[in-house]
Structures are given as C-alpha cells and as structure tokens.
Write an enzyme that holds these catalytic residues in place. Structure first.
Site, PDB file in Angstrom:
ATOM      1  N   ASN A 207      42.332  40.528  35.686  1.00 43.32           N
ATOM      2  CA  ASN A 207      43.004  40.189  36.913  1.00 43.32           C
ATOM      3  C   ASN A 207      44.357  39.385  36.203  1.00 43.32           C
ATOM      4  OD1 ASN A 207      42.488  37.433  36.530  1.00 43.32           O
ATOM      5  ND2 ASN A 207      40.199  38.067  37.102  1.00 43.32           N
ATOM      6  N   ASP A 276      34.061  39.948  39.694  1.00 43.60           N
ATOM      7  CA  ASP A 276      33.144  40.055  40.521  1.00 43.60           C
ATOM      8  C   ASP A 276      32.268  41.380  40.209  1.00 43.60           C
ATOM      9  OD1 ASP A 276      33.600  37.964  42.390  1.00 43.60           O
ATOM     10  OD2 ASP A 276      35.265  39.044  43.268  1.00 43.60           O
ATOM     11  N   LYS A 286      36.131  56.025  23.183  1.00 42.61           N
ATOM     12  CA  LYS A 286      37.212  56.067  24.298  1.00 42.61           C
ATOM     13  C   LYS A 286      37.306  57.333  25.201  1.00 42.61           C
ATOM     14  CE  LYS A 286      42.154  56.715  24.411  1.00 42.61           C
ATOM     15  NZ  LYS A 286      43.367  57.423  23.904  1.00 42.61           N
ATOM     16  N   LYS A 338      28.829  28.393  49.453  1.00 42.68           N
ATOM     17  CA  LYS A 338      28.758  28.209  47.977  1.00 42.68           C
ATOM     18  C   LYS A 338      27.919  26.622  47.534  1.00 42.68           C
ATOM     19  CE  LYS A 338      31.753  31.733  46.071  1.00 42.68           C
ATOM     20  NZ  LYS A 338      31.997  32.484  44.910  1.00 42.68           N
TER      21      LYS A 338
END
Ligand code: CTP
Length: 390
Positions: A207, A276, A286, A338
């Site tokens: 990300n 996640d 590969k 949480k």
C-alpha cells in the site's frame, strides 16, 4: 515551532566542526536567530568568517568583547537553547567537573537555558569510562545529549562517534525547545510502514504508506526520554541510528515482532499499514503471464484487535485509522471495536508532502484535531497519549 527562536551553537574542536556549518545554515533557513561561539581549538578546523557568513551574526570568540560587554553572560541570557556541536570529550569533561575557564565553558555554566551536547569523537575516546561517567553525571543534572552515529570515523576507525545527521539534530532541538523529558521511564512500542505480501518471488501486494508518521512518533518519543522500540515494515526512509528497530515486512512477521515486545510496553502505537490480506498460495517460481489471473487472498491477524483485547489496565494502546470517507465516525467505530485507548484518524495526506492533519480520539474525553508537519503532529499525539499515563 523553531521560528524566531534564539539558538546558541557552541562549536568545539573536532573534525566534525565543519559539519556545524550545515547545522547553522539549516537553523537560519528555519527562521532562527543563530549565534555561533567557536572554541580556540575549533578555529584550527574552521574559521570564524565561515560561520559569520552562514549565520549572519558576528561569531563570539573571546570572553570580553571590544565593545565592553561580557560575552558569556550576554549570550547565556540571550539563548533559548545552547547546542554544543560538535562536543568534544574535553568540553564534556570540563562542564562535568565544574570548570569554566573559557568562553564556551563559562557560557554553559552561566546559562539557564537547556544545553544539548552533540558529541562526536573517536570511538575509543567516546567509550572511555571517564567520558561515559561525565555524560551520565551531566544527564542526571538535566543536561541533554544526542548519541553519536555509527559509521566510518575521520580517524579511520569504524564505530560509534560520528556527528549525527543535521536533520536529526534539528528534531532534537525542536523537541527540547518545547518539551521536557516527560517520557523518561516510559517504554513505547511503535509499528510503522507498509507490509509486502508475496504473490511470487518477484511481486507483492502493498500500500502507499511511507512509514514517516510512525518514524516521527518514534523520534519525538525518543527525544522526550522514552525507551522506544520500532517495528518497521518496508520503509522508504532509513531508521535513525539511535532507535532500536526490528524489521518486519509482512503482517505475520509484524505480528510476531509486536507480540515479542508488547508486554514490556507502557504505550503501543500501531502506525503501521498492516496488510489485511495476503495471497493464500504465494507461487514458488515467477508466475508466467497467460489469461486473466485470479489471486486467492486470506485474512491476516488483526494485530491491533488482539492488543486491545489482551492489554493490561496499565497499558495504553493507540491505533491509526486509514479511511477514505466518514473518517472520524469510522475511526470511532474502530476505537470501540478494538478496545483502544486512542485512535488517530488521518485527514489530509498529500503524497510526498510532510504536512498532515488528524483527529486524535480518546476512548474517554474530548477529541482533538491537530495539524502541522509530521513531527509536530507526532508531539501533539504524544501530549495526549502521555497525558493518560500520569
Ligand atoms: N491493523 C492491525 N492489523 C491488521 C490490520 C490493521 O494491527 N491486520 C491496525 C493498523 O496498524 C491500524 C489499525 O489497525 O492501527 C486500523 O487499520 P485500518 O487499515 O484503518 O483498518 P482495519 O482495522 O484494517 O479495517 P478496514 O480495513 O476494514 O477499514
């Protein structure tokens, strides 16, 4: 902020004296008034004219100026902070022994401002028990120190003794101008940066996190006296030498590393952008191109959820929330789900820019929206989080 602050840079006689020029230059660019003092030995390495040109102020060399005022008292009173950079074993020893026999040592004795020593010297000199004893004694008295960096030293040795990066000294100065060492005795665990989950040996899922917010928190906490442990994902920047770091570039590795340190941590801050999902069957070789490809992903453990569920009452757990809409509402839901003490909801993130803005939401109490560069936001987060510790 550092703008308009009065910084007295006392340069003592080591080869790193030339590096203080960059420090003075950056301080001036940041809008500080910067007055330089040069010891007699420092003048063997660098001339007063260099510093006069860079600082825009006359350089103080002697105890008594031709104008008739007493330099050490004038500048001791003027300074918001005194930065001894580089600091030789000699000046550290003199101050520790209460000797005031030249301009710099008398100024240090006369000032009520914080004094930050930036030692740089040969590794054996730095490790000499006398120098270490002096450093310890001065720290106990409230004098501030930066750690020298590891690396190749001018004397040809490799080890701890190098003058730190200018940017790190600026972070230290910014901290000491506004904060005491209020986090001394506190252990803080900080995760930061993105994960990379392998698809095959050459590709991964990741990300856009840079890891800079977590590093800013780690720096800020370190300079405020905390014992900091960093768990680093795939960071774009190097972690400064003075921060202990465990590299963990997958969600699984991060989970293991965080759990290893969690029980000792008073405060844990999960700034990492943990994946996640990860590919269920990463290919050993590969993947060759063919028709469309479907990747099956499996969930990773939600580390923060586990920390929130398992934390002791004396522990503080802080999460970050990355949201693309309804930022504060969604963050608040995560805080509750949480079982966190705080969640930091990020607002403004312009790629490549250091300016940021976020809302710090406590489990109980009033939320606060803060803005600034990442280092200033980091301090504001710590102000709130550490407030809970007292
Ligand atoms: N986090 C974690 N473990 C994961 C995923 C996230 O510890 N596997 C932590 C992050 O470090 C962050 C917080 O959880 O402090 C929130 O992460 P975020 O990506 O905003 O939310 P998620 O909980 O993953 O929920 P969603 O992606 O559905 O918004």
């Amino acid at each position: 902020m550092i703008k308009n602050k009065k910084i007295l840079v006392a340069v003592t006689g080591g080869i790193a004296a030339y590096k203080a020029v960059d420090l003075v230059s950056k301080l001036r660019k940041a809008g500080c008034q910067t007055k330089v003092m040069l010891s007699k030995n420092a003048q063997e390495f660098i001339t007063p004219l260099t510093f006069k040109s860079i600082s825009g102020m006359d350089v103080a060399l002697d105890m008594f100026s031709p104008a008739g005022y007493i330099e050490h008292i004038t500048w001791a009173d003027w300074a918001d902070i005194v930065v001894v950079a580089p600091a030789t074993g000699n000046i550290i020893g003199k101050v520790a022994a209460g000797i005031a026999d030249d301009l710099i040592s008398t100024t240090i004795m006369a000032t009520a401002a914080p004094v930050l020593f930036v030692p740089a010297m040969n590794i054996h000199m730095y490790e000499n028990p006398i120098v270490q004893r002096n450093v310890t004694a001065l720290r106990k008295l409230g004098y501030l120190f930066m750690e020298p960096e590891h690396g190749l030293l001018a004397c040809g040795y490799r080890g701890k003794g190098r003058f730190p990066q200018t940017t790190e000294i600026l972070f230290a100065i910014r901290t000491h101008l506004h904060h005491s060492r209020d986090l001394a005795g506190t252990t803080i665990l900080i995760s930061t940066g993105p994960c990379q989950e392998a698809i095959d040996p050459m590709r991964y899922i990741t990300n856009h996190s840079s890891g800079r917010m977590g590093l800013a928190l780690a720096r800020a906490a370190h300079f405020r006296g905390a014992a900091v442990q960093v768990v680093a994902g795939a960071l774009q920047d190097a972690v400064p030498d003075y921060l202990p770091v465990t590299s963990a570039t997958t969600a699984a590795a991060m989970h293991t590393a965080i759990l290893k340190h969690f029980s000792q941590a008073d405060i844990t801050i999960m700034a990492a952008a943990v994946s996640d999902y990860r590919p269920l069957h990463p290919a050993k070789e590969k993947i060759k191109k063919g028709d469309n490809l479907t990747l099956e992903l499996e969930r990773t453990t939600d580390i923060l959820q586990q920390l929130g569920d398992e934390k002791r009452p004396d522990q503080t757990v802080v999460g970050f929330a990355a949201e693309s809409r309804d930022i504060v509402e969604n963050a608040r839901k995560k805080l509750v789900k949480k079982h966190l003490d705080f969640i930091v909801a990020n607002h403004l993130q312009v790629a490549g820019q250091d300016a940021t803005s976020c809302t710090i939401i406590p489990a109980s109490g009033t939320e606060k929206t803060v803005a600034g560069d990442k280092f200033s936001v980091a301090h504001q987060i710590l102000d709130m989080v550490a407030g809970r510790q007292k």
